[in-house]
Design a protein around this motif. Sequence first.
Motif, PDB file in Angstrom:
ATOM      1  N   VAL A 250      38.433  10.903 -42.930  1.00 59.63           N
ATOM      2  CA  VAL A 250      37.689  11.872 -43.726  1.00 59.63           C
ATOM      3  C   VAL A 250      36.778  11.073 -44.639  1.00 59.63           C
ATOM      4  CG1 VAL A 250      37.809  13.724 -45.419  1.00 59.63           C
ATOM      5  CG2 VAL A 250      39.568  13.552 -43.644  1.00 59.63           C
ATOM      6  N   TYR A 251      35.490  11.204 -44.397  1.00 59.30           N
ATOM      7  CA  TYR A 251      34.441  10.502 -45.114  1.00 59.30           C
ATOM      8  C   TYR A 251      34.720   9.008 -45.174  1.00 59.30           C
ATOM      9  CZ  TYR A 251      31.012   9.187 -48.624  1.00 59.30           C
ATOM     10  OH  TYR A 251      30.000   8.563 -49.290  1.00 59.30           O
ATOM     11  N   GLN A 252      35.185   8.483 -46.295  1.00 59.83           N
ATOM     12  CA  GLN A 252      35.345   7.039 -46.447  1.00 59.83           C
ATOM     13  C   GLN A 252      36.792   6.572 -46.322  1.00 59.83           C
ATOM     14  OE1 GLN A 252      33.647   7.033 -50.393  1.00 59.83           O
ATOM     15  NE2 GLN A 252      35.619   6.478 -51.292  1.00 59.83           N
ATOM     16  N   THR A 253      37.691   7.464 -45.953  1.00 61.90           N
ATOM     17  CA  THR A 253      39.109   7.117 -45.867  1.00 61.90           C
ATOM     18  C   THR A 253      39.612   7.212 -44.433  1.00 61.90           C
ATOM     19  OG1 THR A 253      39.457   7.976 -48.101  1.00 61.90           O
ATOM     20  CG2 THR A 253      41.413   7.681 -46.729  1.00 61.90           C
ATOM     21  N   VAL A 254      40.283   6.152 -43.999  1.00 61.58           N
ATOM     22  CA  VAL A 254      40.918   6.114 -42.679  1.00 61.58           C
ATOM     23  C   VAL A 254      42.420   5.944 -42.903  1.00 61.58           C
ATOM     24  CG1 VAL A 254      41.110   4.881 -40.477  1.00 61.58           C
ATOM     25  CG2 VAL A 254      38.876   5.062 -41.627  1.00 61.58           C
ATOM     26  N   VAL A 255      43.207   6.867 -42.377  1.00 64.12           N
ATOM     27  CA  VAL A 255      44.660   6.800 -42.484  1.00 64.12           C
ATOM     28  C   VAL A 255      45.213   6.464 -41.106  1.00 64.12           C
ATOM     29  CG1 VAL A 255      46.766   8.077 -43.020  1.00 64.12           C
ATOM     30  CG2 VAL A 255      44.694   8.476 -44.365  1.00 64.12           C
ATOM     31  N   ILE A 256      46.073   5.440 -41.056  1.00 66.39           N
ATOM     32  CA  ILE A 256      46.625   4.980 -39.781  1.00 66.39           C
ATOM     33  C   ILE A 256      48.149   5.004 -39.840  1.00 66.39           C
ATOM     34  CG2 ILE A 256      46.808   3.048 -38.160  1.00 66.39           C
ATOM     35  CD1 ILE A 256      44.024   2.181 -39.012  1.00 66.39           C
ATOM     36  N   ASP A 257      48.750   5.524 -38.771  1.00 66.63           N
ATOM     37  CA  ASP A 257      50.201   5.484 -38.565  1.00 66.63           C
ATOM     38  C   ASP A 257      50.467   4.811 -37.231  1.00 66.63           C
ATOM     39  OD1 ASP A 257      51.306   7.000 -40.848  1.00 66.63           O
ATOM     40  OD2 ASP A 257      50.132   8.647 -40.013  1.00 66.63           O
TER      41      ASP A 257
ATOM     42  N   PHE B  65      33.728   4.260 -40.127  1.00 69.26           N
ATOM     43  CA  PHE B  65      33.600   4.445 -38.686  1.00 69.26           C
ATOM     44  C   PHE B  65      33.496   3.099 -37.968  1.00 69.26           C
ATOM     45  CE2 PHE B  65      31.738   5.710 -34.656  1.00 69.26           C
ATOM     46  CZ  PHE B  65      32.496   6.815 -34.354  1.00 69.26           C
ATOM     47  N   GLY B  66      32.813   2.131 -38.575  1.00 66.68           N
ATOM     48  CA  GLY B  66      32.745   0.790 -38.005  1.00 66.68           C
ATOM     49  C   GLY B  66      34.129   0.164 -37.914  1.00 66.68           C
ATOM     50  N   PHE B  67      34.941   0.377 -38.942  1.00 73.22           N
ATOM     51  CA  PHE B  67      36.323  -0.101 -38.944  1.00 73.22           C
ATOM     52  C   PHE B  67      37.110   0.521 -37.802  1.00 73.22           C
ATOM     53  CE2 PHE B  67      40.686   0.869 -40.526  1.00 73.22           C
ATOM     54  CZ  PHE B  67      41.187  -0.424 -40.641  1.00 73.22           C
TER      55      PHE B  67
ATOM     56  N   PHE C  74      43.144   3.278 -45.687  1.00 77.27           N
ATOM     57  CA  PHE C  74      42.094   2.301 -45.952  1.00 77.27           C
ATOM     58  C   PHE C  74      40.884   3.044 -46.511  1.00 77.27           C
ATOM     59  CE2 PHE C  74      44.720   0.713 -42.536  1.00 77.27           C
ATOM     60  CZ  PHE C  74      44.922  -0.617 -42.871  1.00 77.27           C
ATOM     61  N   ILE C  75      40.327   2.550 -47.615  1.00 76.61           N
ATOM     62  CA  ILE C  75      39.195   3.218 -48.254  1.00 76.61           C
ATOM     63  C   ILE C  75      37.983   2.297 -48.184  1.00 76.61           C
ATOM     64  CG2 ILE C  75      38.319   4.241 -50.385  1.00 76.61           C
ATOM     65  CD1 ILE C  75      41.267   4.903 -51.055  1.00 76.61           C
ATOM     66  N   PHE C  76      36.870   2.873 -47.771  1.00 76.84           N
ATOM     67  CA  PHE C  76      35.622   2.140 -47.576  1.00 76.84           C
ATOM     68  C   PHE C  76      34.533   2.660 -48.510  1.00 76.84           C
ATOM     69  CE2 PHE C  76      38.188   1.826 -43.832  1.00 76.84           C
ATOM     70  CZ  PHE C  76      38.112   0.481 -43.533  1.00 76.84           C
ATOM     71  N   ASN C  77      33.392   2.006 -48.475  1.00 81.37           N
ATOM     72  CA  ASN C  77      32.275   2.416 -49.327  1.00 81.37           C
ATOM     73  C   ASN C  77      31.658   3.733 -48.887  1.00 81.37           C
ATOM     74  OD1 ASN C  77      32.437   0.114 -50.976  1.00 81.37           O
ATOM     75  ND2 ASN C  77      31.237  -1.067 -49.510  1.00 81.37           N
ATOM     76  N   ASP C  78      31.684   3.980 -47.576  1.00 83.57           N
ATOM     77  CA  ASP C  78      31.061   5.194 -47.053  1.00 83.57           C
ATOM     78  C   ASP C  78      31.575   5.476 -45.644  1.00 83.57           C
ATOM     79  OD1 ASP C  78      29.635   3.423 -45.319  1.00 83.57           O
ATOM     80  OD2 ASP C  78      27.968   3.306 -46.732  1.00 83.57           O
ATOM     81  N   PHE C  79      31.105   6.569 -45.081  1.00 82.07           N
ATOM     82  CA  PHE C  79      31.550   6.981 -43.750  1.00 82.07           C
ATOM     83  C   PHE C  79      31.167   5.973 -42.673  1.00 82.07           C
ATOM     84  CE2 PHE C  79      30.618   9.171 -39.719  1.00 82.07           C
ATOM     85  CZ  PHE C  79      31.883   9.654 -39.429  1.00 82.07           C
TER      86      PHE C  79
END
Length: 94
Positions: free
Chosen positions: A58-65, A36-38, A27-32
């Motif tokens: 890492v910064y604006q990217t959240v990887v989920i498994d 983090f809110g996600f 998931f890619i967001f606008n910023d950290f």
Amino acid sequence: MSTQPNLKMLFKLSGWVMLDGKLHQAFIFNDFTQAFGFITQVAIEASKMNHHPHWSNVYQTVVIDLITHSEGLVTQLDVELAGKISDIFNHMSK
């Protein structure tokens, strides 16, 4: 014991793929801060389900498994959590 995933539900999970035996999505967001809110919102939902994802940020990217550790495979619980995660992401992306 968890149940096998409903394949119809699995195929409806937009953006999720099977990778190394786990449900996976980045998931890619606008910023950290947004990322983090996600993570915080997902943590609340996962805790309610007593199910805990593997993730990295890492910064604006959240990887989920997602995998049900006690079963050693993807179960209906993972599919349900993936759906909730997608709902959170879609709500934040509006």
